[in-house]
Design a protein around this motif. Structure first.
Motif, PDB file in Angstrom:
ATOM      1  N   ASN A 422       0.816  -1.222   0.000  1.00  0.00           N
ATOM      2  CA  ASN A 422       0.000   0.000   0.000  1.00  0.00           C
ATOM      3  C   ASN A 422       0.845   1.267   0.000  1.00  0.00           C
ATOM      4  O   ASN A 422       0.326   2.365   0.208  1.00  0.00           O
ATOM      5  N   ASP A 423       2.149   1.134  -0.246  1.00  0.00           N
ATOM      6  CA  ASP A 423       3.039   2.277  -0.397  1.00  0.00           C
ATOM      7  C   ASP A 423       3.024   2.687  -1.864  1.00  0.00           C
ATOM      8  O   ASP A 423       3.556   1.965  -2.730  1.00  0.00           O
ATOM      9  N   PRO A 424       2.416   3.821  -2.223  1.00  0.00           N
ATOM     10  CA  PRO A 424       2.281   4.175  -3.640  1.00  0.00           C
ATOM     11  C   PRO A 424       3.616   4.430  -4.325  1.00  0.00           C
ATOM     12  O   PRO A 424       3.747   4.198  -5.535  1.00  0.00           O
ATOM     13  N   LEU A 425       4.620   4.884  -3.587  1.00  0.00           N
ATOM     14  CA  LEU A 425       5.923   5.156  -4.190  1.00  0.00           C
ATOM     15  C   LEU A 425       6.636   3.846  -4.520  1.00  0.00           C
ATOM     16  O   LEU A 425       7.232   3.700  -5.595  1.00  0.00           O
ATOM     17  N   ARG A 428       4.841   2.232  -7.471  1.00  0.00           N
ATOM     18  CA  ARG A 428       5.238   2.821  -8.753  1.00  0.00           C
ATOM     19  C   ARG A 428       6.596   2.266  -9.205  1.00  0.00           C
ATOM     20  O   ARG A 428       6.781   1.933 -10.382  1.00  0.00           O
ATOM     21  N   GLU A 450      -1.718   3.908 -14.009  1.00  0.00           N
ATOM     22  CA  GLU A 450      -1.671   5.216 -13.357  1.00  0.00           C
ATOM     23  C   GLU A 450      -2.903   5.470 -12.487  1.00  0.00           C
ATOM     24  O   GLU A 450      -2.808   6.079 -11.414  1.00  0.00           O
ATOM     25  N   LEU A 453      -2.405   3.742  -9.219  1.00  0.00           N
ATOM     26  CA  LEU A 453      -1.428   4.461  -8.408  1.00  0.00           C
ATOM     27  C   LEU A 453      -2.038   5.728  -7.803  1.00  0.00           C
ATOM     28  O   LEU A 453      -1.760   6.077  -6.650  1.00  0.00           O
ATOM     29  N   THR A 454      -2.881   6.388  -8.575  1.00  0.00           N
ATOM     30  CA  THR A 454      -3.574   7.563  -8.043  1.00  0.00           C
ATOM     31  C   THR A 454      -4.437   7.183  -6.849  1.00  0.00           C
ATOM     32  O   THR A 454      -4.454   7.876  -5.820  1.00  0.00           O
ATOM     33  N   LEU A 456      -3.992   4.650  -4.820  1.00  0.00           N
ATOM     34  CA  LEU A 456      -3.122   4.355  -3.678  1.00  0.00           C
ATOM     35  C   LEU A 456      -2.636   5.640  -3.000  1.00  0.00           C
ATOM     36  O   LEU A 456      -2.431   5.665  -1.777  1.00  0.00           O
ATOM     37  N   GLU A 457      -2.445   6.692  -3.769  1.00  0.00           N
ATOM     38  CA  GLU A 457      -1.956   7.930  -3.178  1.00  0.00           C
ATOM     39  C   GLU A 457      -2.993   8.594  -2.273  1.00  0.00           C
ATOM     40  O   GLU A 457      -2.643   9.435  -1.447  1.00  0.00           O
ATOM     41  N   TYR A 458      -4.250   8.213  -2.400  1.00  0.00           N
ATOM     42  CA  TYR A 458      -5.259   8.680  -1.448  1.00  0.00           C
ATOM     43  C   TYR A 458      -5.222   7.883  -0.147  1.00  0.00           C
ATOM     44  O   TYR A 458      -5.830   8.288   0.844  1.00  0.00           O
ATOM     45  N   GLY A 459      -4.510   6.741  -0.162  1.00  0.00           N
ATOM     46  CA  GLY A 459      -4.303   5.986   1.068  1.00  0.00           C
ATOM     47  C   GLY A 459      -5.133   4.723   1.156  1.00  0.00           C
ATOM     48  O   GLY A 459      -6.347   4.802   1.325  1.00  0.00           O
TER      49      GLY A 459
END
Length: 495
Positions: A422-425, A428, A450, A453-454, A456-459
């Motif tokens: 769950n770590d978006p970085l 990626r 993408e 990944l977007t 995941l960046e919301y958490g």
């Protein structure tokens, strides 16, 4: 049977159909109302004595005529419904339309009504006082009810296989009951069943070659999904805490005894859990499922006993690879591993050298050769290399590995589970490594998504995920050697 003979029989059956119509019978009635199923009547009269008569018990039964024996003034027929078979007895003196019985053919559907009795040989039988044909079978049954022995013919014409080989139904009944049990089990745990897209712009969640289809209105090439994973994870991001889906996946790959390009998966995601929680769920659910469907947590598959009683043994991926391949070094040492592979696995003429292939292919091939075939199980293979697990979280204690397990039985992978990344970085970075493999020619490497990944960046909260193959589970339950035996209509090359 020759084409000429088939046409002759078809013409005779058409004549019989016309004769029945001339006698006032409707050619294709709109329904029937059986009062009992064959199996229920047999169960209710188990132990009845030969010659016993149940004159006050009038029943109506409908089924396909699998045998018809005309003996002048009497005719015996075996009728088969969805539950089993029951004998019917027609006699000229008791049946006004007896002459019409002679126009019945093997395969016809018939409805009969009358009291029950037991023949001198102990066969429960309907003494037919009224009957009507329901459907005329215009084609003869295969080989006069001796069954279909050619495997491919059975798969191509599954309806005939089910018709003349009733034991085949058992596998599909077990499969259906297994799916129903899994749904009840997960529902009771608070999971929500959902549906996610089959057509996807970016197919992800697995290393596999997808099927491509063109959408005319959008003028865009979409893919049939290869996994349920990434859309279910989006739902965890959105706020659901426990979701599952039982659905079809499609992979444009080879066909074998354990692979079909179209297959059924269960996938679930459970917020707040890790792979050890999911492992406990799997062994507990499978143990109770096998007991529910077979009466025991043990079953026999192709002559080998499998014990699904929890806890299942744990097998370390890299430890088993090191031991069974005879490595004197850590398999995570890529340079030494490639050197060893180059020495011990020379390529066949015209084939690419395994040692020069991407490291994920090297691990997969060595595992397939040295580890998986030796696992009878059921066991859990634990803690895989990160290089073959782009969607799994890094192991909290073992560098270079991830928190992942695969349930395996009789050398066959039954599923896959992770502590979900769950770590978006980091995700990626791993997608980019997969993308580099695709650009180098690996058509099974995962695409960079993408939109995921977007999300995941919301958490996405800490989550445990699981995928289980329904078809392979059905193979074990039904003791069938091929996945085609538990898929009603497996993919075949068109004739």
């Amino acid at each position: 049977m020759s084409q000429k003979s088939l046409q002759e029989q078809r013409q005779q059956r058409l004549q019989n159909l016309r004769s029945l119509e001339e006698r006032g019978f409707e050619a294709y009635p709109y329904g029937y109302r059986a009062s009992h199923r064959a199996a229920d009547l047999r169960a209710a009269h188990d132990g009845a004595e030969p010659g016993e008569v149940f004159a006050d018990e009038v029943v109506t039964v409908a089924g396909r005529a699998m045998t018809v024996r005309n003996m002048g003034k009497v005719t015996f027929a075996t009728l088969q419904d969805a539950s089993g078979t029951l004998q019917a007895y027609f006699q000229r003196d008791a049946l006004e339309a007896y002459n019409a019985v002679k126009k019945l053919d093997l395969g016809d559907w018939v409805e009969v009504t009358g009291p029950l009795f037991v023949t001198k040989t102990g066969e429960l039988t309907v003494d037919v006082h009224a009957f009507r044909p329901l459907v005329k079978s215009l084609r003869p049954l295969p080989d006069k009810y001796h069954g279909i022995t050619d495997k491919e013919a059975r798969y191509r014409q599954r309806y005939l296989d089910l018709m003349v080989n009733p034991e085949v139904k058992r596998a599909f009944v077990l499969r259906s009951r297994a799916i129903a049990y899994i749904r009840r089990y997960l529902d009771d745990l608070g999971f929500l069943e959902v549906e996610t897209p089959v057509l996807q712009a970016v197919p992800g969640g697995a290393e596999a070659r997808p099927f491509v289809t063109h959408h005319n209105a959008l003028n865009y090439d979409f893919h049939l999904r290869i996994s349920l994973e990434l859309y279910l994870k989006r739902l965890i991001v959105g706020g659901f805490d426990a979701v599952y889906e039982i659905g079809r996946n499609f992979r444009n790959e080879g066909i074998s005894f354990k692979h079909n390009p179209e297959y059924t998966m269960l996938e679930l995601y459970w917020a707040g859990r890790d792979y050890l929680d999911i492992l406990e769920l799997v062994e507990t659910m499978y143990g109770s499922l096998v007991r529910e469907l077979t009466g025991s947590t043990k079953l026999t598959y192709q002559g080998r006993e499998l014990d699904f009683t929890p806890p299942w043994p744990r097998v370390d991926y890299t430890g088993a690879l090191r031991e069974r391949a005879g490595l004197d070094f850590d398999p995570l040492d890529e340079a030494r591993l490639r050197a060893w592979v180059a020495e011990h696995h020379a390529p066949a003429p015209g084939e690419p050298a395994l040692a020069e292939q991407p490291i994920n292919h090297v691990y997969d091939k060595l595992y397939d050769i040295y580890v998986e075939p030796e696992l009878v199980g059921p066991v859990f293979v634990m803690d895989h290399p990160e290089a073959i697990s782009p969607l799994a979280k890094r192991h909290r204690e073992r560098p270079g590995l991830v928190e992942r397990f695969e349930p395996v039985a009789v050398g066959m992978e039954l599923g896959n589970a992770f502590s979900e990344l769950n770590d978006p970085l980091d995700q990626r970075r791993r997608f980019e490594l997969q993308q580099a493999l695709r650009e180098a020619g690996d058509e099974e490497a995962q695409m960079l998504d993408e939109d995921f990944l977007t999300a995941l960046e919301y958490g996405m909260p800490p989550t445990g995920g699981l995928g289980l193959g329904i078809d392979r589970l059905a193979m074990l339950l039904a003791d069938t050697p091929s996945i085609r035996d538990v898929i009603l209509f497996p993919l075949l090359r068109p004739e």
